[in-house]
Design a protein around this motif. Structure first.
Motif, PDB file in Angstrom:
ATOM      1  N   GLY A   1       0.820  -1.209   0.000  1.00  0.00           N
ATOM      2  CA  GLY A   1       0.000   0.000   0.000  1.00  0.00           C
ATOM      3  C   GLY A   1       0.854   1.259   0.000  1.00  0.00           C
ATOM      4  O   GLY A   1       0.633   2.175  -0.783  1.00  0.00           O
ATOM      5  N   GLU A   2       1.881   1.246   0.872  1.00  0.00           N
ATOM      6  CA  GLU A   2       2.747   2.419   0.954  1.00  0.00           C
ATOM      7  C   GLU A   2       3.534   2.590  -0.335  1.00  0.00           C
ATOM      8  O   GLU A   2       3.748   3.692  -0.806  1.00  0.00           O
ATOM      9  N   PHE A   3       3.970   1.426  -0.874  1.00  0.00           N
ATOM     10  CA  PHE A   3       4.731   1.478  -2.108  1.00  0.00           C
ATOM     11  C   PHE A   3       3.894   2.122  -3.222  1.00  0.00           C
ATOM     12  O   PHE A   3       4.348   3.009  -3.932  1.00  0.00           O
TER      13      PHE A   3
ATOM     14  N   SER B   1       2.931   6.336  -6.835  1.00  0.00           N
ATOM     15  CA  SER B   1       2.036   7.237  -7.556  1.00  0.00           C
ATOM     16  C   SER B   1       2.419   8.699  -7.316  1.00  0.00           C
ATOM     17  O   SER B   1       2.333   9.529  -8.210  1.00  0.00           O
ATOM     18  N   LEU B   2       2.900   8.992  -6.102  1.00  0.00           N
ATOM     19  CA  LEU B   2       3.355  10.361  -5.837  1.00  0.00           C
ATOM     20  C   LEU B   2       4.561  10.698  -6.703  1.00  0.00           C
ATOM     21  O   LEU B   2       4.659  11.778  -7.278  1.00  0.00           O
ATOM     22  N   ARG B   3       5.482   9.744  -6.794  1.00  0.00           N
ATOM     23  CA  ARG B   3       6.689   9.994  -7.585  1.00  0.00           C
ATOM     24  C   ARG B   3       6.338  10.231  -9.047  1.00  0.00           C
ATOM     25  O   ARG B   3       6.904  11.093  -9.699  1.00  0.00           O
TER      26      ARG B   3
ATOM     27  N   SER C   1       6.764  13.555 -11.096  1.00  0.00           N
ATOM     28  CA  SER C   1       7.828  13.272 -12.077  1.00  0.00           C
ATOM     29  C   SER C   1       9.222  13.482 -11.513  1.00  0.00           C
ATOM     30  O   SER C   1       9.969  14.346 -11.918  1.00  0.00           O
ATOM     31  N   LEU C   2       9.555  12.651 -10.515  1.00  0.00           N
ATOM     32  CA  LEU C   2      10.839  12.785  -9.838  1.00  0.00           C
ATOM     33  C   LEU C   2      11.903  11.838 -10.385  1.00  0.00           C
ATOM     34  O   LEU C   2      13.022  11.840  -9.914  1.00  0.00           O
ATOM     35  N   ARG C   3      11.551  11.033 -11.399  1.00  0.00           N
ATOM     36  CA  ARG C   3      12.478   9.999 -11.863  1.00  0.00           C
ATOM     37  C   ARG C   3      13.811  10.575 -12.338  1.00  0.00           C
ATOM     38  O   ARG C   3      14.856   9.965 -12.180  1.00  0.00           O
ATOM     39  N   ARG C   4      13.743  11.772 -12.926  1.00  0.00           N
ATOM     40  CA  ARG C   4      14.939  12.345 -13.552  1.00  0.00           C
ATOM     41  C   ARG C   4      16.107  12.498 -12.580  1.00  0.00           C
ATOM     42  O   ARG C   4      17.266  12.487 -12.968  1.00  0.00           O
ATOM     43  N   LEU C   5      15.821  12.652 -11.289  1.00  0.00           N
ATOM     44  CA  LEU C   5      16.889  12.860 -10.313  1.00  0.00           C
ATOM     45  C   LEU C   5      17.693  11.593 -10.040  1.00  0.00           C
ATOM     46  O   LEU C   5      18.835  11.659  -9.642  1.00  0.00           O
TER      47      LEU C   5
END
Ligand SMILES: [Mg+2]
Length: 346
Positions: free
Chosen positions: A4-6, A11-13, A17-21
């Motif tokens: 659930g937390e994952f 979904s927040l990430r 759109s935080l993948r680029r970091l």
């Protein structure tokens, strides 16, 4: 981390759109497996810190859930970033765990808090790589862990100050504790909407609720090997300078007239001894207090991203003693106490 937390963090990430970091920071595997994997190299040291914030002890909820989620989420990350900065390191990764009571859980409070914390962290170049969410019986609890990097052997400790080093502080002093007094006095509401707030008191409250860790100053002082010792101001100048003195087996002389008082104090009508007392003993400014050799002080930038560093004194050989010089007289400055003017011996 459970499924659930994952899903929530995933979904927040994606929405943020935080993948680029990730790739840039050596992240091999982040949220989604049993644990995060970070690629290390032998040229770097990892610096780790944790801060636990507990409702009723470290913060109070106002009932305005949107503001609360934003203020607490940001603050939890900020205090840890400040500790990393105080080591002369650059913050890279964040693990954030949140416990909320059922009622707030059902209204999406944990999600809002995480979202605010992640957005704030990513603005500073810090990636969320893990965390946990659980329910509590009553209170909100937030645990923030930040990992930072510094070139091998360059972490700035509290123990490195030498006699004759110059003492500097970033930004300004006293604002956060004035803001806390304003909040505690109940004269204003934490939601920032109190009609009686002037822009100065609103600014002071913001200094308390939304501290700005000196991330760039900390990284620069470490990378360029400028600071010999450093600490972030969480307890207050008079207490925190003593930590450096004790660890460095030295003393300090602070010049009252040099202290960079928060300009909002005067705008809010806080002057004289009251302002000085807040600057010396008020906590939670989260400025950096550091020492620099006389030679290196010449290479210190006068400001970074609009934040100044001010020379406020010097390291002395009087081990474990801090003197405050005011109007030409030097008096003993005790941590957190202000009982010296007018009645102590030199
Ligand atoms: Mg600290």
């Amino acid at each position: 981390m459970g499924d659930g937390e994952f899903d929530l963090i995933k979904s927040l990430r994606e929405s943020l759109s935080l993948r680029r970091l990730d790739a840039a920071h050596g992240l091999v595997e982040g949220v989604g497996d049993d644990a995060a994997v970070l690629r290390q190299t032998s040229e770097l040291d990892t610096v780790i810190t944790t801060d636990l914030l507990v409702e009723g002890i470290d913060f109070t909820l106002t009932g305005d859930e949107k503001t609360d989620a934003s203020v607490i989420g940001r603050r939890a990350v900020a205090v840890s970033l400040s500790d990393i900065a105080a080591m002369g390191a650059r913050p890279r990764w964040l693990l954030l765990s949140v416990g909320v009571p059922r009622k707030l859980w059902e209204r999406g409070f944990a999600r809002a808090l995480l979202s605010n914390a992640m957005t704030y962290a990513s603005d500073i170049g810090v990636t969320l790589v893990g965390g946990d969410i659980s329910r509590t019986l009553e209170h909100v609890v937030v645990d923030s862990i930040v990992l930072g990097e510094v070139e091998r052997g360059r972490a700035v400790l509290r123990s490195g100050a030498r006699v004759g080093d110059q003492i500097f502080v970033t930004g300004s002093l006293g604002g956060a504790s004035a803001g806390l007094k304003i909040l505690e006095g109940g004269r204003v509401r934490q939601s920032h909407s109190g009609a009686r707030m002037t822009s100065a008191t609103r600014g002071l409250v913001a200094r308390q609720l939304q501290p700005t860790p000196r991330v760039e100053w900390g990284a620069l002082l470490g990378e360029r090997r400028l600071a010999s010792a450093m600490i972030d101001l969480s307890d207050g100048l008079s207490s925190d300078i003593m930590h450096i003195c004790r660890e460095s087996r030295a003393g300090a002389r602070i010049e009252a007239a040099s202290l960079p008082l928060d300009p909002l104090l005067e705008s809010a009508g806080i002057t004289g001894d009251d302002a000085l007392s807040l600057a010396l003993h008020g906590g939670e400014d989260f400025e950096l207090l550091f020492t620099v050799s006389e030679r290196d002080a010449r290479g210190l930038p006068s400001q970074l991203d609009g934040v100044q560093a001010t020379r406020i004194g010097e390291v002395t050989r009087e081990r474990g003693k801090v003197r405050l010089v005011r109007d030409g007289r030097a008096r003993l400055l005790r941590p957190g106490g202000f009982d010296h003017f007018g009645r102590t011996r030199r």
